[in-house]
Scaffold this active site. Structure first.
Site, short mmCIF file in Angstrom:
data_model
loop_
_atom_site.label_atom_id
_atom_site.label_comp_id
_atom_site.label_asym_id
_atom_site.label_seq_id
_atom_site.Cartn_x
_atom_site.Cartn_y
_atom_site.Cartn_z
N LYS A 35 0.84 -1.20 0.00
CA LYS A 35 0.00 0.00 0.00
C LYS A 35 0.87 1.25 0.00
O LYS A 35 0.62 2.20 -0.73
CB LYS A 35 -0.95 0.01 1.21
CG LYS A 35 -2.12 -0.94 1.06
CD LYS A 35 -2.89 -1.14 2.37
CE LYS A 35 -3.90 -2.26 2.21
NZ LYS A 35 -4.54 -2.66 3.46
N GLN A 49 -5.12 -1.36 9.55
CA GLN A 49 -5.08 -2.71 8.99
C GLN A 49 -5.73 -3.72 9.94
O GLN A 49 -5.41 -3.76 11.13
CB GLN A 49 -3.62 -3.10 8.70
CG GLN A 49 -3.44 -4.42 7.99
CD GLN A 49 -3.99 -4.45 6.57
OE1 GLN A 49 -4.00 -3.45 5.87
NE2 GLN A 49 -4.45 -5.60 6.13
N ASP A 95 -11.54 2.92 4.02
CA ASP A 95 -11.97 1.52 3.99
C ASP A 95 -13.49 1.41 3.87
O ASP A 95 -14.00 0.34 3.53
CB ASP A 95 -11.56 0.83 5.31
CG ASP A 95 -10.31 -0.01 5.19
OD1 ASP A 95 -10.07 -0.54 4.09
OD2 ASP A 95 -9.59 -0.12 6.19
N1 GUN Z 1 -7.58 -6.73 6.17
C1 GUN Z 1 -7.96 -7.48 5.11
N2 GUN Z 1 -8.59 -6.71 4.19
C2 GUN Z 1 -8.59 -5.45 4.68
C3 GUN Z 1 -9.08 -4.22 4.19
O1 GUN Z 1 -9.66 -4.11 3.09
N3 GUN Z 1 -8.88 -3.14 4.99
C4 GUN Z 1 -8.28 -3.24 6.20
N4 GUN Z 1 -8.16 -2.14 6.93
N5 GUN Z 1 -7.81 -4.36 6.69
C5 GUN Z 1 -7.97 -5.46 5.92
#
Ligand code: GUN
Length: 298
Positions: free
Chosen positions: A52, A96, A119
């Protein structure tokens, strides 16, 4: 049968985002910024967060990474989020998941400013999406929808089945497909006749986290399949044990029946990060009252 090339599609999307970032940097002197918070040492999460960060910078945006110890207190995490909520250089915040067990995930997610919640997990964004209002849309379902629009075209009247009912994928995917006028069924671990329901669907979105869960004979001829699963499995090749990634769909067994399918890797995965960048750009534009890039907004 077509392979839905999420890697190529996401690259085009990232280029469009980068171009738009350049425009707002030059015209408004603003650089979109994404803050990612990682708690603990989960290896998969570390890989995601690293990717990311790299892609955020490649798109010309600012990337802020905050790593906290596994045993961090809830107060320290909430204080950091509040600091990011107040920071004008941060337009998007992503914490995350999963978080270590001692932290209240809902409390943490709902402490993020909904306007910075790239998100789309904050309760107010969930409610906005559910009622068909403008919101932040969760990245993975958004990426799936973009691929479906590209490969199916008009989704209206299609029978779609979402396999899995998670807050991250299944539920928002249900809402997005409903908004596209699909007839949507959500199936899950307690559903009695999954096979029958899948067999009658024009579109399948599999997000259960179980390797090769969807079998070849579950798939209707001409169906379009989006495989969200990323499962690491062990295989033995020439007597050597290796690991590889497989989806939630038995790709080999379905590829002659389906009209199109996303591969794993190279399907939905790259779309998720591209959509995160799209959401960060959209959040930045909304904050500063700048024109939103139309192709990125639902
Ligand atoms: N863990 C797995 N997928 C995601 C996501 O799309 N966003 C976040 N914040 N954590 C994750």
């Amino acid at each position: 049968m077509k392979i839905i090339d999420g890697k190529a599609f996401s690259q085009t999307l990232r280029e469009k985002i980068k171009d738009h970032v350049t425009v707002i940097k030059e015209s408004a002197n603003i650089t979109p910024g994404l803050a990612v918070v990682l708690v603990g040492e989960d290896p998969a999460s570390q890989v995601y967060v690293k990717n990311k960060g790299i892609q955020t910078k490649n798109a010309g945006m600012n990337s802020f990474e905050h790593r906290l110890e596994e045993d961090v207190s809830e107060k320290v995490l909430l204080d950091l989020i509040e600091q990011l909520n107040q920071d004008p250089t941060v337009h998007g915040i992503l914490c995350q998941l999963p978080l270590p067990k001692h932290l209240n995930e809902n409390l943490v997610i709902n402490s993020i400013d909904p306007n910075k919640d790239v998100d789309g997990f904050h309760i107010s964004n969930v409610g906005l999406l559910n009622t068909g209002q403008k919101s932040m849309v969760p990245c993975t379902p958004l990426g799936c929808l973009m691929l479906l629009r590209e490969y199916v075209g008009d989704l209206s009247g299609k029978k779609a089945t979402v396999i899995g009912r998670s807050n991250i994928v299944g539920k928002p995917m249900f809402n997005l497909l409903l908004r596209e006028n699909c007839t949507v069924t959500v199936v899950h671990s307690r559903t009695k006749n999954i096979e029958e329901i899948c067999k009658s669907s024009d579109i399948l979105v599999a997000a259960v986290g179980r390797p090769k869960f969807v079998k070849g004979h579950w798939v209707k001829s001409g169906a379009v399949i989006i495989d969200v699963g990323i499962n690491r499995v062990s295989i033995t090749e020439n007597g050597i044990e290796k690991s590889k990634l497989v989806g939630d769909v038995d790709f080999e067994a379905t590829k002659d029946t389906a009209l199109a399918i996303t591969p794993v890797p190279g399907g939905v995965g790259p779309m998720t990060i591209a959509c995160l960048l799209a959401n960060t750009l959209v959040a930045c534009c909304r904050t500063h009252n700048l024109a939103e890039p139309q192709e990125l907004v639902l």
